[in-house]
Scaffold this motif. Structure first.
Motif, short mmCIF file in Angstrom:
data_model
loop_
_atom_site.label_atom_id
_atom_site.label_comp_id
_atom_site.label_asym_id
_atom_site.label_seq_id
_atom_site.Cartn_x
_atom_site.Cartn_y
_atom_site.Cartn_z
N PRO A 1 0.83 -1.21 0.00
CA PRO A 1 0.00 0.00 0.00
C PRO A 1 0.86 1.25 0.00
O PRO A 1 1.99 1.25 0.51
CB PRO A 1 -0.80 -0.12 1.30
N ASP B 1 2.10 5.00 1.11
CA ASP B 1 2.31 5.51 2.47
C ASP B 1 1.03 6.07 3.07
O ASP B 1 0.73 5.84 4.25
CB ASP B 1 3.39 6.60 2.46
N ASP B 2 0.26 6.82 2.28
CA ASP B 2 -0.95 7.45 2.82
C ASP B 2 -2.10 6.47 3.00
O ASP B 2 -3.17 6.85 3.50
CB ASP B 2 -1.38 8.63 1.95
N GLU B 3 -1.91 5.22 2.63
CA GLU B 3 -2.93 4.20 2.84
C GLU B 3 -2.66 3.36 4.10
O GLU B 3 -3.50 2.56 4.52
CB GLU B 3 -3.01 3.25 1.63
N LEU C 1 -2.38 2.54 7.92
CA LEU C 1 -3.10 2.97 9.11
C LEU C 1 -2.36 2.52 10.36
O LEU C 1 -1.75 1.44 10.37
CB LEU C 1 -4.51 2.38 9.11
N PRO D 1 -1.83 -2.68 5.10
CA PRO D 1 -1.95 -1.31 5.62
C PRO D 1 -1.97 -1.22 7.15
O PRO D 1 -2.18 -0.14 7.69
CB PRO D 1 -3.29 -0.86 5.05
#
Length: 354
Positions: free
Chosen positions: A25, A27-29, A31, A289
């Motif tokens: 995933p 980086d911004d995905e 969690l 993620p």
């Protein structure tokens, strides 16, 4: 020659790194500590001051004897309440003897005690809360896991700790949280040693149920050894065996499953320390993620940033170790199948002297 090796390494990294990002995933995905589909709505409601979904969730786990889920949810709800506890106060006001509210309150009190400079003194004061939670449902092992954490913080001796441990395993012989609490007590940082820690972890893992997270105890012992330092050196073979067992456990769960996420994050840390880059990359794909605060908070104040940074570092190490040009495998006739591939441990047999 040194210049040539550096040039080849750089070329390999440039060629292979982008390809190794496929399937991971962005980086911004990613969690941090994402709740599952049952816990998420309870946390959202608690954020709005409504305790009813949390109460229903914990009641369900208690009635169905879902002790592992109950422990995990109680921990997360108490963590949330540590900064916003209005919903918990209302819950206890409405149902002062609710065993589920008592459980969260006991966990929260122990958590706050651990975070205080006056730890031992504050923890001694919360003993009655733990007793009340344990009496709420005599079948429940989770208050006894809290009691084990409490005992470690109040400097309980081995005899007292073993009595609490006996109460815990009598209720649930393979409860993961109780085993983790015992492992911490036996660690070199507290009241045991690296040898005691590994011996306990390996015995428990051997007796564990199939796919039980208890099989990850040896890799937790490896983590303790790699991060705490001091004491006798643990053989590299023992560290690798712990990692191998956790790799096998990880493989029993689907990729991007939030349930084993913390174990997979922990395993990835240990694989990095052992320089088993290919195996670490495999775990990144299995993590998907789901980054977790532990273990990255032990090495950084920004656990998510640390996870992402080390994720890039793993890809660079793997890329640097792969050839510039793929070697074409020899053609084999159908009646002569190729042998099973070897482990991706990278062939390193050196000792990690910490």
């Amino acid at each position: 020659m040194a210049l040539l090796r550096a040039f080849i390494r750089t070329a390999r990294m440039a060629r292979n790194t982008s390809r190794l990002a496929v399937g991971l995933p962005a980086d911004d995905e990613v969690l941090l500590d994402a709740p599952d589909e049952r816990l998420g709505p309870a946390l959202v409601a608690a954020g709005g001051g409504d305790h009813a979904p949390a109460a229903k969730l914990l009641a369900t786990t208690r009635e169905a004897a879902e002790w592992e889920n109950r422990d995990r949810y109680a921990l997360r709800l108490a963590s949330f309440a540590s900064s916003r506890d209005e919903w918990l106060t209302l819950w206890q006001g409405d149902a002062p003897h609710d065993p589920d509210a008592l459980l969260v309150r006991a966990e929260l009190a122990v958590r706050r005690g651990w975070e205080s400079p006056a730890r031992a003194e504050l923890l001694r004061q919360v003993g009655p809360l733990i007793t009340a939670a344990a009496e709420g449902d005599p079948r429940d092992p989770v208050p006894w896991r809290i009691a084990l954490d409490h005992a470690r913080g109040t400097h309980a001796g081995h005899t007292e700790f073993e009595k609490l441990w006996g109460e815990a395993v009598r209720r649930s012989p393979h409860h993961y949280g109780c085993h983790v609490a015992a492992l911490k007590y036996l660690s070199a940082a507290w009241y045991g040693s690296h040898r005691e820690c590994f011996d306990f972890a390996e015995r428990a893992a051997q007796d564990a149920l199939p796919s039980s997270l208890v099989q990850a105890l040896p890799v937790r012992a490896a983590f303790a050894y790699l991060t705490e330092g001091g004491g006798p050196v643990v053989a590299r073979e023992r560290l690798d065996s712990a990692a191998d067992l956790a790799i096998a456990l990880s493989a029993t769960y689907g990729a991007a499953d939030p349930w084993p996420a913390e174990v997979r994050n922990l395993l990835t840390y240990v694989l990095i320390r052992l320089e088993r880059w290919e195996d670490a990359l495999t775990q990144l794909h299995r993590i998907g993620p789901y980054a977790t605060t532990f273990p990255w908070d032990r090495v950084s104040d920004d656990p998510l940033g640390q996870f992402l940074e080390l994720r890039d570092g793993i890809r660079l190490e793997v890329a640097a170790g792969r050839p510039l040009r793929a070697v074409r495998a020899p053609v084999r006739l159908p009646e002569h199948p190729s042998p099973h591939p070897r482990s991706g441990r990278g062939g390193r047999d050196h000792s990690d002297d910490h």
